[in-house]
Design an enzyme around this catalytic site. Structure first.
Site, PDB file in Angstrom:
ATOM      1  N   GLN A  58       5.820  -4.766  -0.912  1.00  0.00           N
ATOM      2  CA  GLN A  58       4.685  -4.581  -0.072  1.00  0.00           C
ATOM      3  C   GLN A  58       4.658  -4.749   1.208  1.00  0.00           C
ATOM      4  O   GLN A  58       5.919  -5.475   1.773  1.00  0.00           O
ATOM      5  CB  GLN A  58       3.915  -6.062  -0.283  1.00  0.00           C
ATOM      6  CG  GLN A  58       2.506  -6.183   0.244  1.00  0.00           C
ATOM      7  CD  GLN A  58       1.441  -5.397  -0.409  1.00  0.00           C
ATOM      8  OE1 GLN A  58       1.382  -4.651  -1.409  1.00  0.00           O
ATOM      9  NE2 GLN A  58       0.532  -4.740   0.523  1.00  0.00           N
TER      10      GLN A  58
ATOM     11  N   LYS B 283      -2.893  -6.543  -7.416  1.00  0.00           N
ATOM     12  CA  LYS B 283      -2.140  -5.743  -8.184  1.00  0.00           C
ATOM     13  C   LYS B 283      -1.539  -6.384  -9.573  1.00  0.00           C
ATOM     14  O   LYS B 283      -1.344  -5.784 -10.583  1.00  0.00           O
ATOM     15  CB  LYS B 283      -0.673  -5.306  -7.336  1.00  0.00           C
ATOM     16  CG  LYS B 283      -1.062  -4.408  -6.267  1.00  0.00           C
ATOM     17  CD  LYS B 283      -0.147  -4.023  -5.127  1.00  0.00           C
ATOM     18  CE  LYS B 283      -0.562  -3.206  -4.027  1.00  0.00           C
ATOM     19  NZ  LYS B 283       0.289  -3.036  -2.717  1.00  0.00           N
TER      20      LYS B 283
ATOM     21  N   ASP C 134       5.426   3.856  -4.993  1.00  0.00           N
ATOM     22  CA  ASP C 134       4.724   4.134  -3.697  1.00  0.00           C
ATOM     23  C   ASP C 134       4.946   5.383  -3.168  1.00  0.00           C
ATOM     24  O   ASP C 134       4.228   6.052  -2.353  1.00  0.00           O
ATOM     25  CB  ASP C 134       5.015   2.979  -2.635  1.00  0.00           C
ATOM     26  CG  ASP C 134       4.249   1.889  -2.671  1.00  0.00           C
ATOM     27  OD1 ASP C 134       2.885   2.204  -2.721  1.00  0.00           O
ATOM     28  OD2 ASP C 134       4.522   0.727  -2.195  1.00  0.00           O
TER      29      ASP C 134
HETATM   30  N1  GUN Z   1       0.604  -2.305   2.498  1.00  0.00           N
HETATM   31  C1  GUN Z   1      -0.526  -1.459   2.732  1.00  0.00           C
HETATM   32  N2  GUN Z   1      -0.760  -0.572   2.072  1.00  0.00           N
HETATM   33  C2  GUN Z   1       0.223  -0.609   1.062  1.00  0.00           C
HETATM   34  C3  GUN Z   1       0.717   0.438   0.120  1.00  0.00           C
HETATM   35  O1  GUN Z   1      -0.043   1.230  -0.503  1.00  0.00           O
HETATM   36  N3  GUN Z   1       1.941  -0.020  -0.383  1.00  0.00           N
HETATM   37  C4  GUN Z   1       2.676  -0.921   0.017  1.00  0.00           C
HETATM   38  N4  GUN Z   1       3.778  -1.366  -0.811  1.00  0.00           N
HETATM   39  N5  GUN Z   1       2.510  -1.718   0.973  1.00  0.00           N
HETATM   40  C5  GUN Z   1       1.272  -1.291   1.618  1.00  0.00           C
END
Ligand code: GUN
Length: 280
Positions: A93, A49, A116
């Site tokens: 995350q 990211k 998200d």
């Molecule tokens: N963990 C696995 N996929 C994701 C996601 O799309 N966003 C976040 N914040 N955590 C994750």
């Protein structure tokens, strides 16, 4: 043999387009990522990211916390990011260290910075057909893939395996809004095979390597694989037994190179769009 859906290529097109548009902005969009877990895949996802944010010319801030972090410290960090005018998107995350309460932490994020789309206000908006500030990245990416390949959604029987808040549930909502007939199956579903066999579009998001076998797929079905599991050899495999299922499906996503790159492209797109909304 099935057409292999090239998620990497479509994601790259989205990223290049965002890079061009970002270069014309007065200020950089800012994405903050909170990492409060020491599992290896989370670390890899968070680094990716950061790498993508910097490539596009975004401001990227990663906040890494160790096991001793308290719920209160994370909540305080999020309050600060909510107030920080250089940050447009906040991502926590998941999963978090076990002693932390993810739902309570997500609720603290300003819904307008919830990149998200996990905040209850954004989930509620999505379920009410009101525009959420951001739509969850993986479901958004899957719908973009289907549309890019001109795969019709309206009227189709779509079976999703996996009912997570991150993928299964929001995806079911989005596909229902697109007029599909959606079945949301999960680990307690009885006779999974009899259900997946009926799917025109089968989407698996469980994290169980090779759960979806060839005899669970209808001939000509579209198969979307969201799972990603690292085998002891280091090889990444999906939820779908790709080598066998590709001979039955009409379209299939590979792992890696299918849904994964679309998730990150949609995260970048969400960050850019939140920046625009906050600077209108
Ligand atoms: N963990 C696995 N996929 C994701 C996601 O799309 N966003 C976040 N914040 N955590 C994750």
């Amino acid at each position: 043999m099935a057409i292999i859906i090239n998620g990497k290529k479509i994601a790259n097109e989205i990223l290049e387009n965002l890079k061009e548009k970002t270069a014309k902005l007065d200020k950089k969009p800012g994405l903050a990522v909170i990492l409060a877990n020491d599992n290896d895949s989370s670390k890899v996802y968070v680094s990716s990211k950061e790498k993508h944010s910097l490539y596009l010319g975004f401001k990227s801030c990663i906040y890494r916390f160790d096991k001793k972090v308290t719920q209160g410290e994370l909540i305080k960090a999020i309050h600060e990011l909510n107030e920080n005018p250089n940050i447009n998107g906040i991502l926590v995350q998941l999963p978090l260290f076990e002693h932390l309460n993810a739902n309570e932490i997500i609720e603290v994020i300003n819904p307008k910075k919830d990149v998200d789309g996990f905040h209850p206000i954004n989930v509620g908006k999505l379920n009410s057909n009101l525009n959420p500030w951001a739509v969850c990245c993986t479901p958004k990416g899957i719908i973009k893939l289907l549309k890019k390949y001109n795969i019709k959604i309206a009227g189709k029987n779509i079976v999703i395996v996996g009912r997570s808040n991150i993928v299964g549930k929001p995806l079911a909502t989005l596909l229902t809004s697109e007029d599909a007939t959606v079945t949301l199956a999960h680990s307690k579903t009885k006779n999974l095979k009899s259900i997946t066999k009926e799917a025109d579009i089968l989407i698996s998001a469980t994290g169980h390597a090779k759960l979806i076998k060839a005899n669970m797929v209808k001939k000509g079905a579209v198969v979307i694989d969201v799972g990603i599991t690292k085998q002891p050899s280091g090889k990444l495999v999906g939820d779908v037994d790709f080598e066998k299922v590709k001979n039955i499906a009409s379209y299939i996503t590979p792992v890696p190179g299918g849904v994964g790159p679309m998730t990150i492209a949609c995260l970048m797109e969400n960050t850019y769009e939140l920046y625009l909304k906050q600077n209108q």
